[in-house]
Design a protein around this motif. Structure first.
Motif, PDB file in Angstrom:
ATOM      1  N   ASP A 110       0.919  -1.273  -0.082  1.00 35.90           N
ATOM      2  CA  ASP A 110       0.138  -0.041   0.079  1.00 35.90           C
ATOM      3  C   ASP A 110       0.847   1.295   0.197  1.00 35.90           C
ATOM      4  OD1 ASP A 110      -2.219  -1.743  -0.040  1.00 35.90           O
ATOM      5  OD2 ASP A 110      -2.498  -1.302   2.379  1.00 35.90           O
ATOM      6  N   ALA A 113       2.613   1.698  -3.584  1.00 34.91           N
ATOM      7  CA  ALA A 113       1.394   2.275  -4.324  1.00 34.91           C
ATOM      8  C   ALA A 113       1.219   3.799  -4.238  1.00 34.91           C
ATOM      9  CB  ALA A 113       0.012   1.426  -4.361  1.00 34.91           C
ATOM     10  N   GLU A 114       1.040   4.128  -2.991  1.00 36.84           N
ATOM     11  CA  GLU A 114       0.707   5.250  -2.706  1.00 36.84           C
ATOM     12  C   GLU A 114       1.888   6.430  -3.085  1.00 36.84           C
ATOM     13  OE1 GLU A 114      -0.614   7.017   1.418  1.00 36.84           O
ATOM     14  OE2 GLU A 114       1.382   7.516   1.168  1.00 36.84           O
ATOM     15  N   ALA A 117       1.579   6.910  -6.855  1.00 35.42           N
ATOM     16  CA  ALA A 117       0.285   7.604  -7.146  1.00 35.42           C
ATOM     17  C   ALA A 117       1.009   9.088  -6.872  1.00 35.42           C
ATOM     18  CB  ALA A 117      -0.918   7.426  -6.128  1.00 35.42           C
ATOM     19  N   TYR A 148       0.138  -1.194  -9.465  1.00 37.16           N
ATOM     20  CA  TYR A 148      -0.810  -0.802  -8.248  1.00 37.16           C
ATOM     21  C   TYR A 148      -0.611   0.595  -7.844  1.00 37.16           C
ATOM     22  CZ  TYR A 148      -1.103  -5.778  -6.946  1.00 37.16           C
ATOM     23  OH  TYR A 148      -1.835  -7.055  -6.692  1.00 37.16           O
ATOM     24  N   GLU A 151      -3.321   1.904 -10.503  1.00 36.86           N
ATOM     25  CA  GLU A 151      -4.684   1.561  -9.970  1.00 36.86           C
ATOM     26  C   GLU A 151      -5.086   2.318  -8.892  1.00 36.86           C
ATOM     27  OE1 GLU A 151      -5.232  -2.213  -9.641  1.00 36.86           O
ATOM     28  OE2 GLU A 151      -5.777  -2.738 -11.712  1.00 36.86           O
ATOM     29  N   LYS A 152      -4.156   2.429  -7.856  1.00 37.11           N
ATOM     30  CA  LYS A 152      -4.510   3.486  -6.647  1.00 37.11           C
ATOM     31  C   LYS A 152      -4.922   4.895  -7.204  1.00 37.11           C
ATOM     32  CE  LYS A 152      -3.118   4.318  -1.983  1.00 37.11           C
ATOM     33  NZ  LYS A 152      -3.456   3.367  -0.993  1.00 37.11           N
TER      34      LYS A 152
END
Lengths: 224, 193
Positions: A110, A113-114, A117, A148, A151-152
């Motif tokens: 997570d 991915a952040e 992003a 990922y 997508e996030k």
């Protein structure tokens, strides 16, 4: 205009950021000392205890870690969690020695991915984009990482992976890819393949934004 | 350019390292001591939030510098320059330290140069020699020998001023150097110890 994925964190005053780092560093040294026999031994040999780390400057009291440590403890000897908490492995290609293995918990995935992003947002890639991920998918972190992250953030992923370049170019045209994530050298290869196929990336596709990882220092991707 | 640790924001003026997740030190590769702000050194990273495999003061072996002025994008996370080379990619030619990144940055400033090059290091008799094969930009290849000679001279002069080392320059046609689909290999070292 600058846009942020997480304005509060990304524009936090420097002093607050440092305080946040200091808190996290203090927690980290206790965490690794309690959960990793490797780090406990390393700290003991170095004569440093988690309590010794009180400020950011105290980081210089800690021992270094090097790639050889990951090789010596291959495959998972440095990990701080049992297998039951892992959700994924990646491994380096091992071109300069034995491969190194990295494990990820759900939280690790997570956080990763952040980060991506935030990175996508910082170069103007957003929810309306169609992002072609032409990094290799698999053991290499590039493909799945970008996937990922994208997508996030909410872009539409076209997970082509690397290779099969003619098909990639066809999909790029047909689906209207607006952004691409790949290595600069692969992008150059794509431009050359496109030229051989008689396709002009500039005129016949909607590609506007490039996003790359390793191989630093190449010039503007858009010159093709 | 971006990755789990960092982003190069749209200002394209250095790379932000996400400070809530990673702690950056820039150290002298020899002594392990911090270099003064703004000076080149080895990137050392501590992961602040990783659970499975946290890394404490991990020596990345990449060379960079810290940029201290605030970025116009408004992000407060510390900035470093693009990686200028790897401390372990260093090749030693006639006793002089050479980083492929130095050669790359010289070449990329010359408009006639294309995107691909290869560094070849050899030992002829007792002496090391270094040669760079350079693909020309498509528009730059000329039939006139004198043009090519002038360009070779310009490139080797630029390399010499940065490396303090005579470098043989070989200009090759666009598309003639090997391509890779992954990270590209830029150095061939033919020397036998």
């Amino acid at each position: 205009m600058p846009e942020y994925w997480d304005p509060e964190i990304e524009t936090m005053p420097v002093e607050d950021l440092k305080k946040l780092q200091e808190e996290k560093l203090k927690q980290l040294v206790h965490y690794v000392y309690e959960n990793s026999p490797f780090y406990r031994k390393r700290f003991d040999e170095h004569g440093v205890r988690p309590e010794d780390i009180r400020t950011l400057e105290d980081i210089t009291k800690l021992p270094f870690t090097v790639k050889q440590d990951l090789r010596d403890t291959y495959p998972t000897g440095m990990f701080c969690v049992p297998n039951s908490k892992l959700v994924r492995f990646h491994a380096s290609s091992g071109t300069t020695g034995k491969p190194t293995v990295v494990g990820y918990t759900q939280k690790d995935i997570d956080e990763w991915a952040e980060s991506l992003a935030r990175g996508f947002t910082s170069v103007g890639v957003g929810k309306d984009d169609i992002l072609q991920v032409s990094y290799g998918y698999g053991l290499f972190t590039g493909g799945l990482g970008a996937h990922y992250g994208s997508e996030k953030m909410g872009a539409t992923v076209l997970p082509t992976s690397s290779g099969n370049t003619e098909r990639q170019l066809e999909l790029m045209k047909d689906l209207g890819t607006t952004a691409i994530a790949c290595t600069p050298s692969y992008f150059l290869y794509m431009i050359e393949t496109a030229r051989k196929e008689g396709i002009s990336i500039r005129d016949e596709t909607k590609l506007k934004k490039g996003f790359s990882g390793p191989n630093p220092g190449l010039r503007n991707l858009r010159q093709g | 350019m971006s990755g789990p640790l960092f982003t190069e924001c749209s200002e394209q003026c250095g790379i932000h390292i996400w400070a809530d997740k990673f702690l950056v030190e820039i150290l002298d590769p020899e002594t392990g001591e911090p270099v003064p702000d703004g000076e080149s050194g080895e990137l050392v990273i501590t992961t602040l939030t990783k659970e499975a495999l946290p890394l404490i003061r991990y020596r990345v072996r990449d060379l960079t510098r810290k940029l201290s002025e605030p970025c116009r994008c408004g992000r407060t996370h510390p900035r470093i320059t693009r990686i200028s080379g790897r401390s372990d990619d260093m090749i030693i030619v006639r006793g002089i330290n050479v980083f492929p990144g130095q050669i790359e940055s010289v070449l990329m400033k010359i408009p006639e140069v294309g995107n691909h090059f290869m560094i070849i290091v050899d030992r002829i008799g007792p002496l090391d020699s270094i040669k760079v094969q350079i693909e020309m930009h498509e528009s730059a290849f000329s039939d006139k020998m004198s043009d090519m000679m002038a360009l070779k001279k310009k490139i080797s002069g630029a390399l010499k001023s940065v490396l303090s080392l005579a470098v043989e320059v070989e200009l090759v046609e666009h598309g003639s150097l090997p391509r890779s689909e992954g990270k590209s290999k830029k150095v061939i070292d033919n020397r036998k110890i």
